[in-house]
Design a protein around this motif. Structure first.
Motif, PDB file in Angstrom:
ATOM      1  N   GLU A  83      19.044   4.933 -21.338  1.00 25.15           N
ATOM      2  CA  GLU A  83      18.242   5.820 -20.489  1.00 25.15           C
ATOM      3  C   GLU A  83      16.774   5.400 -20.618  1.00 25.15           C
ATOM      4  N   LYS A  85      14.116   5.947 -18.863  1.00 25.30           N
ATOM      5  CA  LYS A  85      13.080   6.958 -18.666  1.00 25.30           C
ATOM      6  C   LYS A  85      12.763   7.676 -19.977  1.00 25.30           C
ATOM      7  N   VAL A  86      13.785   7.916 -20.777  1.00 24.08           N
ATOM      8  CA  VAL A  86      13.590   8.556 -22.078  1.00 24.08           C
ATOM      9  C   VAL A  86      12.839   7.611 -23.014  1.00 24.08           C
ATOM     10  N   MET A 141      13.080  17.283 -19.854  1.00 23.96           N
ATOM     11  CA  MET A 141      12.410  16.418 -20.827  1.00 23.96           C
ATOM     12  C   MET A 141      11.078  15.962 -20.236  1.00 23.96           C
ATOM     13  N   LEU A 146       8.478  14.626 -24.649  1.00 24.54           N
ATOM     14  CA  LEU A 146       8.990  13.330 -25.083  1.00 24.54           C
ATOM     15  C   LEU A 146       8.037  12.641 -26.054  1.00 24.54           C
ATOM     16  N   LEU A 172      19.464  13.578 -28.048  1.00 20.92           N
ATOM     17  CA  LEU A 172      20.063  13.322 -26.742  1.00 20.92           C
ATOM     18  C   LEU A 172      21.342  14.136 -26.539  1.00 20.92           C
ATOM     19  N   LYS A 175      20.357  17.315 -25.385  1.00 19.98           N
ATOM     20  CA  LYS A 175      20.019  17.242 -23.963  1.00 19.98           C
ATOM     21  C   LYS A 175      21.231  16.877 -23.089  1.00 19.98           C
ATOM     22  N   THR A 185      20.629   4.272 -25.939  1.00 21.19           N
ATOM     23  CA  THR A 185      19.216   4.658 -25.863  1.00 21.19           C
ATOM     24  C   THR A 185      18.572   4.644 -27.242  1.00 21.19           C
TER      25      THR A 185
END
Length: 270
Positions: A83, A85-86, A141, A146, A172, A175, A185
């Motif tokens: 992921e 974006k995370v 998030m 973050l 995660l 989430k 990730t």
């Protein structure tokens, strides 16, 4: 003081085997490899006669993680299990937290660091054995969250050289991200932790290891180079296996490894 004989072919082969094992486990569990490597290196360095072996093990493990995490991340990304974006959202917090933590660690007695590592890994094992998970959160998030979470994960991970795997996977899961993407990730998160942590241990230990040949701060180069090369070869094998095993089995493996490493680290300072 380390001697020339301690850099024999036998030791280099030992580092290669260690690197292959760590790379495989990093790919399998997405833990960066540092948590596995630290207690093994601490014991090895003590046997070799390298001073401040716990600090050197931490610095060397984090530096090895740069290559291990990159190889593991590449393999996980090829399967769409990262992921990004995370990872991007946490990167700044991770770098700041990891570097700050290493500056503190370089001044702390090795016994306290070893105890912290052992307790942390024991908590990892307990959490996995009992299967506790936080209630899933529906809060988004956001960038601010973050960065804050990244700072905490970076600080704790650099202090224990664990690459953020356990904390990242737990977060995660909180989430509601499934286990394989959480593993992929967390492997990617280990990369910025490794870079900033390695830099911190090099700077923090620069004046403390002038009497140790082949050391750059708290990083012992012969072990670092050989382990890193071997881990590149083995990490994709672990990644392939992680995508073919049940999630429940991966968690049990994670738990057993964490408990064994906790005991190993305690024994290394007794």
């Amino acid at each position: 003081m380390i001697t020339v004989s301690m850099l024999s072919m036998e030791w280099l082969l030992f580092y290669a085997v260690l690197g292959a094992f760590v790379g495989f486990m990093a790919g399998l569990l997405g833990v960066g490899g540092g948590g596995i490597l630290v207690p093994l290196l601490a014991s090895t360095f003590a046997y070799q006669g390298i001073e401040q072996q716990v600090h050197v093990a931490l610095g060397t493990a984090l530096t090895c993680m740069i290559i291990t995490s990159a190889a593991s991340t590449r393999a996980h990304n090829a399967r769409g299990a990262v992921e990004w974006k995370v990872v991007g959202g946490m990167a700044l917090g991770i770098i700041m937290g990891a570097y700050a933590s290493t500056q503190i660690a370089s001044k702390v007695n090795a016994v306290y660091i070893a105890l912290f590592f052992a307790m942390f890994m024991a908590l990892v094992a307990i959490q996995m054995f009992i299967g506790w998970q936080p209630n899933p959160s529906r809060k988004p998030m956001t960038q601010r969250r973050l960065v804050g979470v990244g700072f905490g994960i970076g600080a704790v991970s650099a202090l224990a050289a664990v690459g953020g795997g356990f904390l990242m996977i737990l977060y995660l899961s909180y989430k509601s991200i499934e286990i394989r993407k959480a593993i992929g990730t967390s492997a990617a998160i280990g990369f910025p932790i490794a870079i900033s942590g390695a830099a911190g241990y090099m700077v923090g230990g620069w004046s403390e290891t002038l009497n140790i040949p082949y050391a750059v701060g708290y990083v012992y180069l012969p072990a670092c180079i050989v382990i890193s090369v071997a881990s590149i070869i083995a990490a994709p094998i672990g990644v392939r296996l992680s995508h073919n095993l049940p999630a429940s089995l991966l968690k049990k493996i994670f738990a057993v490894v964490s408990l064994l490493l906790s005991a190993k680290m305690l024994l290394s300072v007794m």
